[in-house]
Design a protein around this motif. Structure first.
Motif, PDB file in Angstrom:
ATOM      1  N   GLY A 191       0.696  -1.305   0.121  1.00  0.00           N
ATOM      2  CA  GLY A 191      -0.104   0.006  -0.026  1.00  0.00           C
ATOM      3  C   GLY A 191       0.709   1.136   0.006  1.00  0.00           C
ATOM      4  O   GLY A 191       0.665   2.024  -0.854  1.00  0.00           O
ATOM      5  N   LYS A 229      -6.594  -2.399  -7.771  1.00  0.00           N
ATOM      6  CA  LYS A 229      -7.480  -2.606  -6.600  1.00  0.00           C
ATOM      7  C   LYS A 229      -7.340  -1.522  -5.620  1.00  0.00           C
ATOM      8  O   LYS A 229      -8.139  -0.743  -4.939  1.00  0.00           O
ATOM      9  CB  LYS A 229      -7.398  -3.939  -6.065  1.00  0.00           C
ATOM     10  CG  LYS A 229      -7.918  -5.117  -6.795  1.00  0.00           C
ATOM     11  CD  LYS A 229      -9.769  -5.033  -6.482  1.00  0.00           C
ATOM     12  CE  LYS A 229      -9.919  -6.394  -7.179  1.00  0.00           C
ATOM     13  NZ  LYS A 229     -11.336  -6.134  -7.703  1.00  0.00           N
ATOM     14  N   TRP A 230      -5.915  -1.073  -5.433  1.00  0.00           N
ATOM     15  CA  TRP A 230      -5.709  -0.085  -4.426  1.00  0.00           C
ATOM     16  C   TRP A 230      -6.231   1.335  -4.639  1.00  0.00           C
ATOM     17  O   TRP A 230      -6.835   2.061  -3.994  1.00  0.00           O
ATOM     18  CB  TRP A 230      -4.290  -0.031  -4.215  1.00  0.00           C
ATOM     19  CG  TRP A 230      -3.841   0.852  -2.992  1.00  0.00           C
ATOM     20  CD1 TRP A 230      -3.285   0.829  -1.916  1.00  0.00           C
ATOM     21  CD2 TRP A 230      -3.515   2.404  -3.254  1.00  0.00           C
ATOM     22  NE1 TRP A 230      -3.066   1.796  -1.256  1.00  0.00           N
ATOM     23  CE2 TRP A 230      -3.347   2.851  -2.128  1.00  0.00           C
ATOM     24  CE3 TRP A 230      -3.648   3.074  -4.468  1.00  0.00           C
ATOM     25  CZ2 TRP A 230      -2.907   4.301  -1.630  1.00  0.00           C
ATOM     26  CZ3 TRP A 230      -3.275   4.760  -4.258  1.00  0.00           C
ATOM     27  CH2 TRP A 230      -3.187   5.147  -2.649  1.00  0.00           C
ATOM     28  N   GLU A 251      -8.867   1.713  -6.702  1.00  0.00           N
ATOM     29  CA  GLU A 251     -10.435   1.751  -6.514  1.00  0.00           C
ATOM     30  C   GLU A 251     -10.769   1.805  -4.929  1.00  0.00           C
ATOM     31  O   GLU A 251     -11.897   2.685  -4.926  1.00  0.00           O
ATOM     32  CB  GLU A 251     -10.868   0.187  -7.108  1.00  0.00           C
ATOM     33  CG  GLU A 251     -10.914  -0.010  -8.409  1.00  0.00           C
ATOM     34  CD  GLU A 251     -11.366  -1.399  -8.587  1.00  0.00           C
ATOM     35  OE1 GLU A 251     -11.861  -2.147  -7.535  1.00  0.00           O
ATOM     36  OE2 GLU A 251     -11.186  -1.970  -9.774  1.00  0.00           O
ATOM     37  N   ARG A 252      -9.840   1.424  -4.004  1.00  0.00           N
ATOM     38  CA  ARG A 252     -10.178   1.828  -2.707  1.00  0.00           C
ATOM     39  C   ARG A 252      -9.759   3.242  -2.259  1.00  0.00           C
ATOM     40  O   ARG A 252     -10.276   3.798  -1.158  1.00  0.00           O
ATOM     41  CB  ARG A 252      -9.380   0.987  -1.726  1.00  0.00           C
ATOM     42  CG  ARG A 252     -10.187  -0.643  -2.030  1.00  0.00           C
ATOM     43  CD  ARG A 252      -9.485  -1.474  -0.843  1.00  0.00           C
ATOM     44  NE  ARG A 252      -8.076  -1.378  -0.606  1.00  0.00           N
ATOM     45  CZ  ARG A 252      -7.114  -2.231  -1.290  1.00  0.00           C
ATOM     46  NH1 ARG A 252      -7.725  -3.286  -2.218  1.00  0.00           N
ATOM     47  NH2 ARG A 252      -5.807  -2.143  -1.333  1.00  0.00           N
ATOM     48  N   HIS A 253      -9.224   4.092  -3.259  1.00  0.00           N
ATOM     49  CA  HIS A 253      -8.525   5.121  -2.666  1.00  0.00           C
ATOM     50  C   HIS A 253      -8.701   6.131  -3.760  1.00  0.00           C
ATOM     51  O   HIS A 253      -7.787   6.962  -4.331  1.00  0.00           O
ATOM     52  CB  HIS A 253      -6.904   5.000  -2.305  1.00  0.00           C
ATOM     53  CG  HIS A 253      -6.676   4.286  -1.333  1.00  0.00           C
ATOM     54  ND1 HIS A 253      -6.497   2.950  -1.289  1.00  0.00           N
ATOM     55  CD2 HIS A 253      -6.529   4.508   0.252  1.00  0.00           C
ATOM     56  CE1 HIS A 253      -6.393   2.305  -0.041  1.00  0.00           C
ATOM     57  NE2 HIS A 253      -6.276   3.157   0.777  1.00  0.00           N
TER      58      HIS A 253
END
Length: 114
Positions: free
Chosen positions: A57, A83-84, A86-88
């Motif tokens: 991360g 994916k990171w 998408e989350r941030h």
């Protein structure tokens, strides 16, 4: 264990996480110039003994920060970085389909790089 430093080895196309002089994780990437300038992460690797410590991360966060400092987009081909992002979304602006397509074409044309 000491603090983790993140450094950019642009010549090798690696963003590296270094702890106590040892590379414990990295994102392998290339830089795309068209249709716009972009950093394209392809692989994220964390050494098994250092998994679960937030290293991947931290690498993804720094990759987006580095791209922003260079006024470049990020076209994540690496599943972890995608994916990171998408989350941030506040730290990781989405890349458009044309840019992702161009990054995939470059990778297909340069398989020896990764």
């Amino acid at each position: 264990m000491g603090d983790t430093e993140i450094r950019d080895d642009r010549a090798a196309g690696r963003l590296e996480a270094v702890t106590d002089g040892e590379v414990v994780g990295r994102i392998e990437y290339f830089v795309l110039d068209a249709p716009e300038r972009a950093v394209v992460p392809v692989h994220t690797i964390v050494e098994p003994a250092h998994e679960g410590k937030g290293i991947a991360g931290s690498l993804a966060r720094e990759l987006y920060a580095l791209a922003a400092r260079e006024d470049s987009a990020v076209a994540p081909l690496c599943p972890y970085v995608a994916k990171w992002a998408e989350r941030h979304p506040e730290q990781a602006p989405a890349a458009g389909p044309e840019l992702i397509g161009a990054a995939k074409q470059w990778l297909t044309a340069n398989p020896e790089r990764f």
